[in-house]
Design a protein around this motif. Structure first.
Motif, PDB file in Angstrom:
ATOM      1  N   PRO A   1       0.811  -1.229   0.000  1.00  0.00           N
ATOM      2  CA  PRO A   1       0.000   0.000   0.000  1.00  0.00           C
ATOM      3  C   PRO A   1       0.840   1.273   0.000  1.00  0.00           C
ATOM      4  O   PRO A   1       0.473   2.263  -0.658  1.00  0.00           O
ATOM      5  CB  PRO A   1      -0.823  -0.125   1.291  1.00  0.00           C
ATOM      6  CG  PRO A   1      -0.902  -1.583   1.552  1.00  0.00           C
ATOM      7  CD  PRO A   1       0.414  -2.118   1.109  1.00  0.00           C
TER       8      PRO A   1
ATOM      9  N   LYS B   1       2.119   1.859  -3.429  1.00  0.00           N
ATOM     10  CA  LYS B   1       1.032   2.331  -4.298  1.00  0.00           C
ATOM     11  C   LYS B   1       0.730   3.807  -4.027  1.00  0.00           C
ATOM     12  O   LYS B   1       0.503   4.597  -4.959  1.00  0.00           O
ATOM     13  CB  LYS B   1      -0.227   1.487  -4.081  1.00  0.00           C
ATOM     14  CG  LYS B   1      -1.378   1.851  -5.017  1.00  0.00           C
ATOM     15  CD  LYS B   1      -2.572   0.965  -4.790  1.00  0.00           C
ATOM     16  CE  LYS B   1      -3.670   1.293  -5.787  1.00  0.00           C
ATOM     17  NZ  LYS B   1      -4.094   2.702  -5.742  1.00  0.00           N
ATOM     18  N   ARG B   2       0.757   4.185  -2.760  1.00  0.00           N
ATOM     19  CA  ARG B   2       0.504   5.586  -2.428  1.00  0.00           C
ATOM     20  C   ARG B   2       1.600   6.487  -3.002  1.00  0.00           C
ATOM     21  O   ARG B   2       1.310   7.557  -3.543  1.00  0.00           O
ATOM     22  CB  ARG B   2       0.435   5.761  -0.911  1.00  0.00           C
ATOM     23  CG  ARG B   2       0.018   7.170  -0.477  1.00  0.00           C
ATOM     24  CD  ARG B   2       0.087   7.307   1.028  1.00  0.00           C
ATOM     25  NE  ARG B   2      -0.636   6.226   1.697  1.00  0.00           N
ATOM     26  CZ  ARG B   2      -0.578   6.004   3.008  1.00  0.00           C
ATOM     27  NH1 ARG B   2       0.230   6.758   3.764  1.00  0.00           N
ATOM     28  NH2 ARG B   2      -1.270   5.030   3.554  1.00  0.00           N
TER      29      ARG B   2
END
Length: 467
Positions: free
Chosen positions: A392, A395-396
């Motif tokens: 995550p 991805k951020r």
């Protein structure tokens, strides 16, 4: 070792009738029933000993049903239990052990000896009827020894079945993970190719440096090599799974799921794993059964060590011109040089050896449980960390860089470099996910084929027992 025929006519006839009444017969399933029950109870999957055309037809039909859909882990285990030829060969050990047990309960056959001698006109005929005497006395003890060995064989075969099932499960995990990684490597290669072509076009117009262009070309070349390696690993893993499943011919076209199962929501609470493993593992139960059988064998060796040969025979002779001769003879081994001490000593050492090996096996089992559970916990934590934190975050970061690229704050090559970091994070998560499911299967094996939270109230209730 022989018995007087007159004795047979008197007291031995009731004894022989009693022994005959206790003779064991062959079971309908060859002793496979308890093994099938243990497999079904611990794995939730049926096992079948293929011994007839009807069995082969049933296996074939069931295999086709399972292979008609993408093969999940449970179906892979069932296919392996039905088709693996090595496992079927081990099932034959049951028939061999049962045959030895049945043979041990049979009365020794009587013997008959005949001789004909001539001297001129004289003719001499000697006859003797014999029956094993010491064998008859040792029959109940030998039967119990073979009965114990038969029980040990059932436990050993059941344990081999569970180990084969877990080997198939691990091969399935590796094959699915390898194909998933190969598909992702193909996506990476296509993305790298696009980046390399874009960099080439920019380089032709002079909008990027030669260094940036070379970097993108190098990334594309590396992605192509990684794809080739991933495809080779996928092929190898699939063939390893094929061997574990025992498939050939048209069945080689089986399909696998596109991805491994997600991590479980949480780790099960596993308490007192060492004690659970000691009571639940079938290999330890087989070792205890072997030790019990050797103990009985040692007792029989001690009982017959001093006098192991005691022959009695009924004689019925005739000679020309003389009345018939009847009588009996006794042959006994005189323990002048061999007092049986070597046989007894050997039996004692074999028993001591088995006891030490069983103790070693139990110690190793406890250590293996601690090791595999620690690995199970660590791999779950690692996979969960990649799933909930690393991927995550990557991805951020990628989303933020994309916004900055749209605002012309970063270059396309910075965006591509960040994409490569995301690729590394995803690959690491796929590896961690695979490692967790392998660790889960290894823990199952260390605990005897199942985890405690899926066990029945009695850990040994479905274990094969002696007759």
């Amino acid at each position: 070792m022989f018995l007087n025929l007159a004795f047979l006519r008197c007291g031995a006839v009731p004894l022989a009738a009693l022994l005959l009444a206790g003779c064991a017969g062959f079971s309908a399933d060859g002793g496979f029933g308890p093994v099938a029950d243990a497999t079904r109870g611990r794995l939730g999957q049926p096992a079948l000993w293929v011994r007839s055309d009807a069995d082969r037809t049933a296996v074939r039909e069931r295999t086709r049903e399972l292979l008609a859909q993408p093969l999940d882990a449970a179906s892979a285990v069932q296919v392996a239990l039905l088709n693996h030829r090595g496992l079927q060969a081990q099932y034959a050990d049951l028939g061999i052990a049962e045959a030895d047990y049945v043979q041990a309960t049979r009365l020794p056959n009587p013997g008959f000896s005949f001789s004909r001698k001539t001297s001129g006109d004289e003719l001499k005929i000697e006859r003797a009827v014999t029956v094993g005497f010491m064998n008859l006395l040792a029959l109940p003890f030998a039967a119990r020894i073979e009965q114990g060995r038969f029980a040990q064989t059932r436990l050993s075969v059941a344990d081999a079945t569970l180990r084969r099932a877990e080997a198939a499960r691990r091969a399935w995990v590796r094959a699915v993970a390898a194909e998933q990684a190969a598909r992702y490597a193909e996506q990476v290669r296509r993305a790298a190719e696009t980046g390399a072509l874009f960099a080439r076009d920019l380089a032709r117009t002079g909008n990027v440096s030669v260094l940036d262009h070379a970097r993108e070309q190098a990334f594309y070349a590396d992605a192509a090599a990684q794809l080739a390696r991933a495809r080779e690993r996928a092929l190898t893993a699939r063939e390893q799974l094929t061997r574990e499943l025992g498939l050939w011919g048209d069945d080689l076209a089986f399909r696998l799921p596109e991805r491994l199962p997600d991590l479980p929501p949480s780790r099960p609470s596993l308490q007192d794993l060492e004690g659970y493993a000691i009571s639940n593992r079938l290999d330890l139960q087989a070792g205890r059964a072997q030790l019990d059988s050797l103990s009985r064998s040692l007792g029989l060796t001690r009982a017959t060590g001093f006098i192991s040969v005691l022959d009695a025979s009924y004689l019925f002779n005739s000679e020309t011109g003389r009345p018939r001769e009847t009588g009996y003879g006794i042959d006994i081994e005189v323990p002048l040089f061999d007092w049986g001490g070597a046989r007894v000593a050997r039996a004692e050492y074999v028993y001591m050896q088995a006891a030490s090996r069983l103790a070693e096996q139990a110690i190793n089992a406890r250590s293996l449980v601690r090791e595999t559970y620690a690995g199970y916990q660590a791999r779950y934590d690692i996979a969960q960390h990649y799933r909930d934190e690393v991927v995550p975050l990557r991805k951020r970061i990628g989303d933020e860089n994309l916004l900055r690229y749209n605002g012309m704050l970063v270059s396309v090559f910075e965006l591509l470099a960040d994409a490569r970091e995301q690729i590394n994070a995803v690959n690491a998560y796929l590896d961690a996910q695979r490692d967790f499911w392998l660790a889960e299967s290894e823990l199952r094996s260390a605990l005897g084929g199942r985890l405690p939270d899926t066990a029945t109230a009695s850990a040994a209730s479905d274990a094969p027992q002696g007759q």
